[in-house]
Design an enzyme around this catalytic site. Structure first.
Site, short mmCIF file in Angstrom:
data_model
loop_
_atom_site.label_atom_id
_atom_site.label_comp_id
_atom_site.label_asym_id
_atom_site.label_seq_id
_atom_site.Cartn_x
_atom_site.Cartn_y
_atom_site.Cartn_z
N ALA A 130 0.76 -1.25 0.07
CA ALA A 130 -0.19 0.05 0.04
C ALA A 130 0.81 1.10 -0.16
O ALA A 130 1.91 1.41 0.62
CB ALA A 130 -0.86 0.05 1.15
N SER A 174 -2.60 -4.31 -4.42
CA SER A 174 -1.98 -3.96 -3.29
C SER A 174 -2.52 -4.60 -1.98
O SER A 174 -3.95 -4.89 -1.80
CB SER A 174 -1.73 -2.60 -3.09
OG SER A 174 -1.05 -2.18 -4.15
N CYS A 175 -2.02 -5.04 -1.01
CA CYS A 175 -2.45 -5.17 0.33
C CYS A 175 -1.41 -4.27 1.34
O CYS A 175 -0.59 -3.45 0.65
CB CYS A 175 -2.53 -6.63 0.82
SG CYS A 175 -1.01 -7.55 0.86
N LYS A 176 -1.28 -4.66 2.52
CA LYS A 176 -0.37 -3.89 3.35
C LYS A 176 1.05 -4.15 2.91
O LYS A 176 1.96 -3.12 2.87
CB LYS A 176 -0.51 -4.43 4.98
CG LYS A 176 0.38 -3.54 5.59
CD LYS A 176 0.01 -3.89 7.36
CE LYS A 176 0.32 -5.37 7.60
NZ LYS A 176 0.02 -5.35 9.20
#
Length: 1017
Positions: free
Chosen positions: A476, A934-936
């Site tokens: 992210a 995206s993720c974290k």
């Protein structure tokens, strides 16, 4: 110690033929009575199998055994007579354990028999016997009979061996098995194949690669293929040992060997159809099943070393079937990506006779550190320019002097921080990506997290056609080291918005937003007027009177527009406030000649020049803003009258030098006034920005710093995706035409929840993507190999919803090789800018998303998706208008149909509605956009998403057989490149999930057993 109680009970109850010894023994056990406590000898029935000593209460072995002893790391010793009475005893002593197990028999012969059997029962003893026999055979024959003892029960150490390579393999193997043995409970095994290789004259087997685990199958078809060789060829003398295991428990990696076969690559290549069907040789003399190995060569021009025997001409047809077209996609990646990891698979289609050869690639972008370094250089210069701009305000009253000093201190501190970051990143060595475990590292905060390319290429073996799918995976776009005490950028900007003054009563637009628009408008008019003035001079030398009149009218229109802007109430108010601040200056506020602020004050535009009526002179007094505006109008009237007089009074042939000589002074005078207007507008707006942020300067700089970090992540990812798209574009003319008329479509998929810190991450990401819409792309001719894109600042300020007076827009110059540059439309080749349309669709899928849906608030996610939907529809309309809706009449599956479905799903209240993500991705592909996920940290949830998208693409576009869907999904997640990504980031090949978390995940986003667990890092 871990064990399976049911399996142990099953072993303990088998027939006597399976046991090496059984009988009655006396065993000393604790006796806990009401009146007497102690140890007594009790009679038990014992059964010895391998290194397991089971004991029951009596000979009737009903029910589970009372216990089992594992005869490892222990000794068997005689017991003293005093301890056993009239019985003949012995004891078992374990290393490091004070407690001993005491046994006894009725006769001495029986005791000796038990001691002898127990002594040789351990694996350690068997291993010593095997080593002794091995040495005796080697002494007689001169050869080691066992290069590597085949393991029977082992752990999954093979996970560390992945066969990584940055080249496509020269030769590949596809493996299947038939009629494998069931396990001890009669259930089908979970087969896994591990391959070992040895190239003579080497003596030791080396682990080469392995397949995926197929759950509960006696006749598995493994989807992962095994590669051999490289561009230089393959050595056919290579011996291959193919060992089949039954994986008993994936979480711990416990498995047992079912059988193995050994062959050479030459044996395989010399068969008519390059296929071997072999019987597995197992540890027991029973039928263990069969294994089939099919091979093919990826390049028909490849040399095959040591291959002296060729197939007959009658078998040429079979040989050609084995020659597959080699995927060249990896060659297009090397200039842009490093440390490329590859995996290959072979899947069934609905037509069982047709196979899909699938290649996965994952690479680290070479731009991960380059783009942030370029941005930091620009921002350092911009901070220095900001300091100069503040100093040029001149001497102000004490109130504003203190406010300016605070801003100057923070700006100088920011410039120092950015310079230090630039030095750190410029000297970076190592991998071309930032590991997820370093996302909190302040030294690397401008580098995007875990930026990689995920590419899947698909070759249809029947049609010999190729397709490919690219996804940029990245963490992210968030300032993780800054934490989320005050929320993310979106919340902080809203807080700042509430503190700023509105442009008008009941207006939601702030004065800062309006000032950015005003400065940009003045800049645009200044540029256009300058161009028209140049044309005016050119026409005076080479044009006609009519052309001269037309150009003069165009100049007049633009100057009137500029004068109208000068009449703006906001600009007049800013000028009045600035003049008031200077008038309030008291003698004690005036710095000494030696002070730091005196010199810049003397150089301010307010004191530098003044119009006397005939020319500019230096003046210590400031000219009223109204006078500047009037003088600009007067200069225009003067030039216009001059041109009109020349046209009216012309007689005979035009005297070109005379015309130019009379017009040039008027043009120079007008351009000088325009420049003065532009400088004073910037000066007034700079003071307005200082005035508006009074009292919350810290907040302004926190936002600026955080916004720079997030924008650096976003721009780096975008440029990486764009350069990859250009290198792999299959229809350049159509794509370039799309860029010219519609711009770049960039679709970002988010998997963040609206809960806790991830809410702040999502807020950061939305602002970073909004800033991307102010970036312009330009194409330049590539001058050297692997030339990086060039980042520079535009003269325009960032405006719009999140206007920023402290930052200018960014332009990116993308180098193209000459072959591509020649195909550009003329306007793009001449440097016309290309706009970007970034959209973000976010759906949280983890347990925190469940908490937000039940007890929190998902309004932010809903608003983001709705805003992005509107952008998609707008872009789609422009796209269809550009080239016509080629698939609109097709109904289902067309762009219009997909947008309708997306609109329905975005506005439907449904928890974890991942259909939004699927539809957005499909629309992006149809619009020839760039895909981002995206993720974290782009490691775990991202892996689940991209693998699911890959399998759905195979099913939808390449007719993947429905019965293979789940197996293919598990195969990508267990053996594909995303598993390697977890290892690169945290050093463990496991996804950072636990069983409780996965209960809240949508079913299709859950990894297979054995691939996840708690990860420390």
């Amino acid at each position: 110690m871990r064990f399976n109680s049911k399996e142990l009970a099953f072993l303990a109850h088998q027939s006597s033929s399976h046991f090496s010894k059984e009988g009655i023994l006396w065993m000393k056990d604790k006796h806990d009575g009401l009146f007497k406590k102690g140890e007594v000898n009790v009679e038990r029935f014992f059964r010895l199998r391998g290194n397991l000593l089971f004991y029951f209460k009596n000979k009737e072995i009903k029910g589970d055994p009372q216990g089992v002893l594992i005869l490892e790391r222990c000794t068997i010793e005689l017991s003293a007579g005093a301890e056993t009475g009239d019985l003949f005893g012995f004891i078992i002593v374990y290393e490091g354990d004070d407690h001993t197990y005491q046994f006894a028999t009725d006769t001495e012969e029986e005791r000796d028999s038990w001691i002898q059997c127990l002594h040789i029962a351990s694996y350690e003893c068997l291993k010593m016997q095997l080593q002794s026999l091995r040495e005796q055979i080697q002494a007689r024959t001169g050869r080691d009979p066992i290069s590597q003892p085949p393991p029977t029960d082992t752990g999954m150490e093979y996970e560390t061996q992945s066969g990584n390579t940055d080249e496509d393999p020269a030769m590949e193997l596809s493996i299947s098995c038939e009629d494998l043995q069931c396990d001890s409970s009669g259930k089908a095994p979970n087969p896994l194949v591990v391959l070992y290789t040895i190239i003579p004259p080497q003596q030791n087997w080396i682990q080469h690669n392995h397949t995926e685990v197929v759950e509960k199958s006696r006749s598995p078809q493994f989807l992962k293929t095994i590669g051999f060789g490289n561009l230089n060829g393959v050595d056919t003398c290579t011996r291959v040992k193919l060992t089949v295991f039954h994986v008993k428990e994936r979480m711990t990696g416990t498995m047992s060997q079912l059988g193995q076969v050994i062959f050479t690559l030459q044996d395989l290549l010399m068969t008519p159809d390059m296929r071997l069907h072999l019987e597995l040789q197992g540890p027991d003399p029973v039928m263990n099943g069969y294994v089939t190995v099919m091979s093919w060569i990826n390049d028909s021009n490849l040399s095959i070393h040591n291959c002296h025997h060729r197939v007959s001409s009658g078998d040429d047809k079979h040989r050609l079937i084995a020659l597959r077209r080699r995927s060249k996609r990896i060659d297009t990646l090397r200039p842009m990506y490093s440390n490329i990891t590859t995996r290959t698979f072979r899947f069934d289609t609905t037509d069982g006779s047709v196979k899909l050869l699938v290649h996965e690639y994952m690479g680290e972008s070479k731009l991960s550190f380059d783009i942030p370094c370029q941005l930091l250089r620009l921002w350092v210069d911009e901070e220095k320019s900001k300091i100069t701009q503040l100093q040029e305000l001149g001497q102000l009253s004490r109130k504003w002097q203190d406010n300016r000093k605070e801003v100057l201190d923070l700006t100088a501190r920011t410039e120092s921080h950015y310079s230090r970051h630039l030095s750190t990143l410029s000297s970076h060595t190592g991998p071309n990506f930032k590991k997820s475990v370093k996302k909190g590292d302040k030294d690397l905060e401008f580098v995007p997290n875990n930026l990689h390319l995920q590419r899947m290429t698909v070759i249809n073996e029947a049609r010999n056609s190729t397709g490919w799918y690219d996804i940029i995976t990245v963490g992210a776009f968030t300032a993780y080291p800054h934490k989320y005490k005050h929320g993310g950028l979106r919340r902080m900007l809203q807080q700042q918005h509430d503190l700023l003054s509105a442009d008008a009563t009941l207006s939601r637009t702030t004065k800062i937003q309006r000032s950015c628009d005003l400065v940009n408008s003045v800049l645009d008019l200044k540029t256009v007027i300058g161009q028209y003035c140049e044309k005016l001079c050119h026409v005076a030398m080479a044009g006609t009177a009519e052309e001269l009149n037309i150009i003069m009218e165009m100049v007049s229109d633009k100057v009137r527009d500029l004068v109208q802007i000068c009449d703006s109430s906001l600009l007049q108010e800013a000028a009045d406030n600035y003049n008031q601040a200077k008038m309030e200056t008291s003698p004690k506020d005036v710095p000494s000649p030696d002070s730091q602020d005196s010199s810049p004050g003397d150089q301010t535009p307010e004191k530098a020049w003044k119009w006397t009526g005939s020319n500019f002179v230096q003046s210590p007094t400031a000219e009223p803003w109204e006078m500047t505006r009037v003088n600009t109008e007067a200069a225009l009237v003067c030039l216009s009258s001059m041109v009109e007089e020349l046209i009216t009074n012309k007689s005979g042939p035009m005297d070109r030098p005379k015309w130019l000589g009379e017009i040039s002074p008027g043009v120079i005078k007008l351009k000088s006034f325009i420049e003065l207007v532009s400088q004073r507008v910037k000066l007034f707006m700079s003071f307005l920005n200082l005035r508006e942020n009074q009292g919350h300067v810290q907040l302004m700089h926190m936002i600026k710093y955080r916004r720079d970090v997030c924008f650096s992540h976003a721009l780096t990812s975008l440029v990486a995706g764009l350069t990859t798209k250009l290198a792999a574009c299959d229809n350049e003319k159509l794509f370039f035409n799309q860029l010219l008329h519609v711009g770049v479509f960039a679709q970002f998929e988010g998997l963040l929840s609206c809960y806790g810190d991830e809410m702040g991450m999502l807020e950061d990401m939305t602002v970073a993507l909004e800033d991307l819409s102010y970036v312009t792309l330009h194409f330049i001719l590539q001058e050297e190999y692997e030339q990086s894109p060039i980042i520079s600042l535009d003269s325009h300020l960032i405006s719009g919803m999140y206007a920023d007076f402290n930052r200018h827009c960014v332009r990116v110059e993308v180098p193209l090789p000459e072959t591509l540059f020649k195909k550009l439309p003329e306007s793009l080749a001449q440097g016309e800018g290309i706009r970007i349309t970034p959209v973000l669709f976010n759906v949280g899928i983890n347990e925190q998303a469940s908490l937000a849906e039940r007890f929190g608030d998902t309004t932010l996610q809903e608003k983001i998706n709705s805003e992005s939907l509107a952008k998609v529809v707008t872009y789609k309309e422009k796209y269809l208008a550009m080239q016509g809706d080629q698939d609109c009449k097709g109904g289902s599956g067309s762009l219009t149909d997909l947008c309708t479905k997306l609109h329905y799903n975005v506005n439907t209240k449904k928890n974890k509605n991942t259909e939004v993500l699927r539809l957005a991705a499909e629309i992006c592909r149809k619009l020839r956009g760039i895909r981002f996920t995206s993720c974290k940290s782009a490691k775990d949830r991202t892996a689940m998403s991209v693998t699911l998208e890959q399998v759905k693409n195979l099913q939808q576009e390449h007719d993947l057989a429905s019965h293979v869907f789940s197996q293919a999904l598990d195969c990508f997640r267990s053996e594909g490149v995303r598993r390697e990504n977890t290892y690169k980031n945290v050093g463990v090949k496991k996804y950072a999930f636990n069983a409780l978390q996965l209960m809240y995940f949508p079913k299709q986003y859950r990894p297979p057993n054995g691939t996840y667990g708690n990860v420390q890092g």
